[in-house]
Design an enzyme around this catalytic site. Structure first.
Site, PDB file in Angstrom:
ATOM      1  N   GLY A  18       6.350   7.053 -13.036  1.00  0.00           N
ATOM      2  CA  GLY A  18       5.279   6.572 -14.199  1.00  0.00           C
ATOM      3  C   GLY A  18       6.046   5.669 -15.026  1.00  0.00           C
ATOM      4  N   ILE A 112      -2.211   3.467   1.164  1.00  0.00           N
ATOM      5  CA  ILE A 112      -3.021   2.385   1.299  1.00  0.00           C
ATOM      6  C   ILE A 112      -4.517   2.646   1.230  1.00  0.00           C
ATOM      7  CG2 ILE A 112      -3.641   0.710   3.246  1.00  0.00           C
ATOM      8  CD1 ILE A 112      -0.679   0.802   4.080  1.00  0.00           C
ATOM      9  N   ASN A 130      -2.912  -4.332  -8.892  1.00  0.00           N
ATOM     10  CA  ASN A 130      -1.888  -3.597  -8.389  1.00  0.00           C
ATOM     11  C   ASN A 130      -0.581  -3.980  -8.726  1.00  0.00           C
ATOM     12  OD1 ASN A 130      -0.424  -1.797  -6.338  1.00  0.00           O
ATOM     13  ND2 ASN A 130       0.145  -3.505  -5.209  1.00  0.00           N
ATOM     14  N   HIS A 132       3.042  -5.058  -7.468  1.00  0.00           N
ATOM     15  CA  HIS A 132       4.011  -5.088  -6.214  1.00  0.00           C
ATOM     16  C   HIS A 132       5.373  -5.737  -6.500  1.00  0.00           C
ATOM     17  CE1 HIS A 132       4.858  -4.803  -2.012  1.00  0.00           C
ATOM     18  NE2 HIS A 132       4.917  -6.252  -1.954  1.00  0.00           N
TER      19      HIS A 132
HETATM   20  N1  LIG Z   1      -5.950  -1.777   0.378  1.00  0.00           N
HETATM   21  C1  LIG Z   1      -4.886  -1.856  -0.179  1.00  0.00           C
HETATM   22  N2  LIG Z   1      -4.402  -0.828  -0.829  1.00  0.00           N
HETATM   23  C2  LIG Z   1      -3.069  -0.616  -1.421  1.00  0.00           C
HETATM   24  C3  LIG Z   1      -2.720  -2.045  -1.931  1.00  0.00           C
HETATM   25  C4  LIG Z   1      -3.517  -3.226  -1.560  1.00  0.00           C
HETATM   26  O1  LIG Z   1      -3.005  -4.345  -2.104  1.00  0.00           O
HETATM   27  N3  LIG Z   1      -4.711  -3.092  -0.713  1.00  0.00           N
HETATM   28  N4  LIG Z   1      -1.335  -2.083  -2.543  1.00  0.00           N
HETATM   29  C5  LIG Z   1      -0.712  -0.791  -2.572  1.00  0.00           C
HETATM   30  C6  LIG Z   1       0.581  -0.845  -3.244  1.00  0.00           C
HETATM   31  N5  LIG Z   1       1.650  -1.013  -2.059  1.00  0.00           N
HETATM   32  C7  LIG Z   1       2.256  -2.074  -2.467  1.00  0.00           C
HETATM   33  O2  LIG Z   1       2.187  -2.606  -3.298  1.00  0.00           O
HETATM   34  C8  LIG Z   1       1.836  -0.170  -1.051  1.00  0.00           C
HETATM   35  C9  LIG Z   1       2.063   1.294  -1.142  1.00  0.00           C
HETATM   36  C10 LIG Z   1       2.130   2.180   0.036  1.00  0.00           C
HETATM   37  C11 LIG Z   1       2.324   1.413   1.087  1.00  0.00           C
HETATM   38  C12 LIG Z   1       2.368   2.432   2.429  1.00  0.00           C
HETATM   39  O3  LIG Z   1       2.721   1.942   3.438  1.00  0.00           O
HETATM   40  N6  LIG Z   1       1.950   3.709   2.185  1.00  0.00           N
HETATM   41  C13 LIG Z   1       1.844   4.748   3.380  1.00  0.00           C
HETATM   42  C14 LIG Z   1       2.648   5.838   2.832  1.00  0.00           C
HETATM   43  C15 LIG Z   1       3.695   5.686   2.163  1.00  0.00           C
HETATM   44  C16 LIG Z   1       4.180   6.863   1.549  1.00  0.00           C
HETATM   45  O4  LIG Z   1       3.560   8.005   1.174  1.00  0.00           O
HETATM   46  O5  LIG Z   1       5.446   7.189   1.008  1.00  0.00           O
HETATM   47  C17 LIG Z   1       0.524   4.663   3.807  1.00  0.00           C
HETATM   48  O6  LIG Z   1      -0.529   4.683   2.924  1.00  0.00           O
HETATM   49  O7  LIG Z   1       0.274   5.335   4.945  1.00  0.00           O
HETATM   50  C18 LIG Z   1       2.087  -0.078   1.224  1.00  0.00           C
HETATM   51  C19 LIG Z   1       1.775  -0.816   0.248  1.00  0.00           C
HETATM   52  C20 LIG Z   1      -1.620   0.514  -2.711  1.00  0.00           C
HETATM   53  N7  LIG Z   1      -2.568   0.524  -1.746  1.00  0.00           N
HETATM   54  N1  LIG Z   2       4.114  -1.481  -3.254  1.00  0.00           N
HETATM   55  C1  LIG Z   2       3.996  -0.873  -4.468  1.00  0.00           C
HETATM   56  C2  LIG Z   2       5.477  -0.294  -4.923  1.00  0.00           C
HETATM   57  O1  LIG Z   2       6.291  -0.406  -4.231  1.00  0.00           O
HETATM   58  N2  LIG Z   2       5.571   0.029  -6.186  1.00  0.00           N
HETATM   59  C3  LIG Z   2       6.850   0.592  -6.736  1.00  0.00           C
HETATM   60  O2  LIG Z   2       6.718   1.672  -7.084  1.00  0.00           O
HETATM   61  C4  LIG Z   2       7.668   1.844  -8.407  1.00  0.00           C
HETATM   62  C5  LIG Z   2       6.690   2.850  -9.215  1.00  0.00           C
HETATM   63  O3  LIG Z   2       7.564   3.099 -10.390  1.00  0.00           O
HETATM   64  P1  LIG Z   2       7.164   4.121 -11.490  1.00  0.00           P
HETATM   65  O4  LIG Z   2       6.549   5.179 -10.761  1.00  0.00           O
HETATM   66  O5  LIG Z   2       8.222   4.447 -12.294  1.00  0.00           O
HETATM   67  O6  LIG Z   2       5.969   3.317 -12.136  1.00  0.00           O
HETATM   68  C6  LIG Z   2       7.520   0.318  -8.942  1.00  0.00           C
HETATM   69  O7  LIG Z   2       8.916   0.339  -9.361  1.00  0.00           O
HETATM   70  C7  LIG Z   2       7.391  -0.225  -8.081  1.00  0.00           C
HETATM   71  O8  LIG Z   2       8.385  -1.329  -7.582  1.00  0.00           O
END
Ligand SMILES: Nc1nc2c(c(=O)[nH]1)N[C@@H](CN(C=O)c1ccc(C(=O)N[C@@H](CCC(=O)O)C(=O)O)cc1)CN2
Ligand SMILES: NCC(=O)N[C@@H]1O[C@H](COP(=O)([O-])[O-])[C@@H](O)[C@H]1O
Length: 217
Positions: A18, A112, A130, A132
């Site tokens: 967070g 996701i 979001n 990223h």
């Molecule tokens: N539909 C969308 N969903 C999300 C987006 C987006 O742009 N479109 N952004 C993500 C955030 N993200 C990257 O920025 C991201 C987060 C997580 C995953 C992923 O592979 N998650 C897995 C579980 C992984 C885990 O629990 O550690 C999953 O959901 O199965 C990919 C990208 C937020 N969602």
């Molecule tokens: N694809 C999304 C992703 O990878 N997000 C990553 O989660 C961290 C959250 O940190 P936080 O919980 O300390 O804010 C962030 O550092 C960001 O890089």
């Protein structure tokens, strides 16, 4: 006669420490995000320290989890249906929240979101942004920082970056709002790159929220 600006309500989705949520909390308190208030934090991880940060700031929190919420039990063996049910309820949690949010921010939200979720929020005219840790189209998905460092060491890239983008169904492919490049060559190792990325994140997540709020109708 001066008209008071209505406060904008922000709802934040988290999964971890967070620190980006904390940047938003501090920016609302300092007025860097003008006339804005975080009205709810939702985490999909019970032990997310971001929940503690929210509670310490007096922000209401909700824990919403795929397994603990009974979705995988309700749809045994059908992970897609379980995720769909989870996402539909997440969308209801958000769109029925009182006070009504004006913006949803994914701040380290590691789930996701399905098209039904994205469509439900679009129908409610509720934008989602979001954070990223990569440049547009560079390392979509999870573990972007690690993948960037590997690509740099393999001579494939010299820079990576951070972006704030609108959320659409296609992961990390929504319209960028703010992007900032980071040179890998200035980083001694992966930890140094990660530290630099986080420092940029904490700044541009605030910029991204300000831009998204200023674009509201
Ligand atoms: N539909 C969308 N969903 C999300 C987006 C987006 O742009 N479109 N952004 C993500 C955030 N993200 C990257 O920025 C991201 C987060 C997580 C995953 C992923 O592979 N998650 C897995 C579980 C992984 C885990 O629990 O550690 C999953 O959901 O199965 C990919 C990208 C937020 N969602
Ligand atoms: N694809 C999304 C992703 O990878 N997000 C990553 O989660 C961290 C959250 O940190 P936080 O919980 O300390 O804010 C962030 O550092 C960001 O890089």
């Amino acid at each position: 006669m001066t008209t008071m600006k209505r406060e904008h309500n922000i709802l934040v989705l988290i999964s971890g420490n967070g620190t980006n949520l904390q940047a938003l909390i501090d920016a609302c308190a300092a007025g860097t995000i003008p006339h804005a208030k975080i009205v709810k934090v939702i985490s999909n991880k019970k032990d997310a320290y971001g929940l503690t940060r929210a509670k310490d700031a007096g922000i209401e929190t909700t824990y919403h989890n795929l397994i603990a919420g009974g979705y995988t039990k309700k749809y045994p063996g059908d992970r897609e249906k379980a995720r769909e049910g989870y996402d539909v309820d997440l969308a209801k949690l958000i769109t029925t929240n009182e006070p009504k949010p004006d913006l949803v921010v994914c701040a380290g939200w590691m789930h996701i979101l399905s098209p039904s979720f994205v469509d439900a929020l679009q129908a409610a005219r509720l934008p989602i942004i979001n954070l990223h840790p990569a440049l547009p189209g560079q390392f979509d998905g999870a573990n972007a920082i690690q993948r960037a460092w590997t690509a740099y060491k393999d001579g494939q890239i010299t820079k990576t970056g951070v972006m704030i983008h609108y959320v659409i169904s296609e992961v990390d492919r929504g319209q960028p709002i703010v992007t900032e490049e980071i040179s890998c060559e200035e980083c001694a190792d992966e930890d140094a790159l990660e530290a630099k990325i986080h420092a940029v994140e904490w700044r541009i997540i605030v910029q991204g929220a300000v831009k998204a709020l200023s674009s509201l109708p």
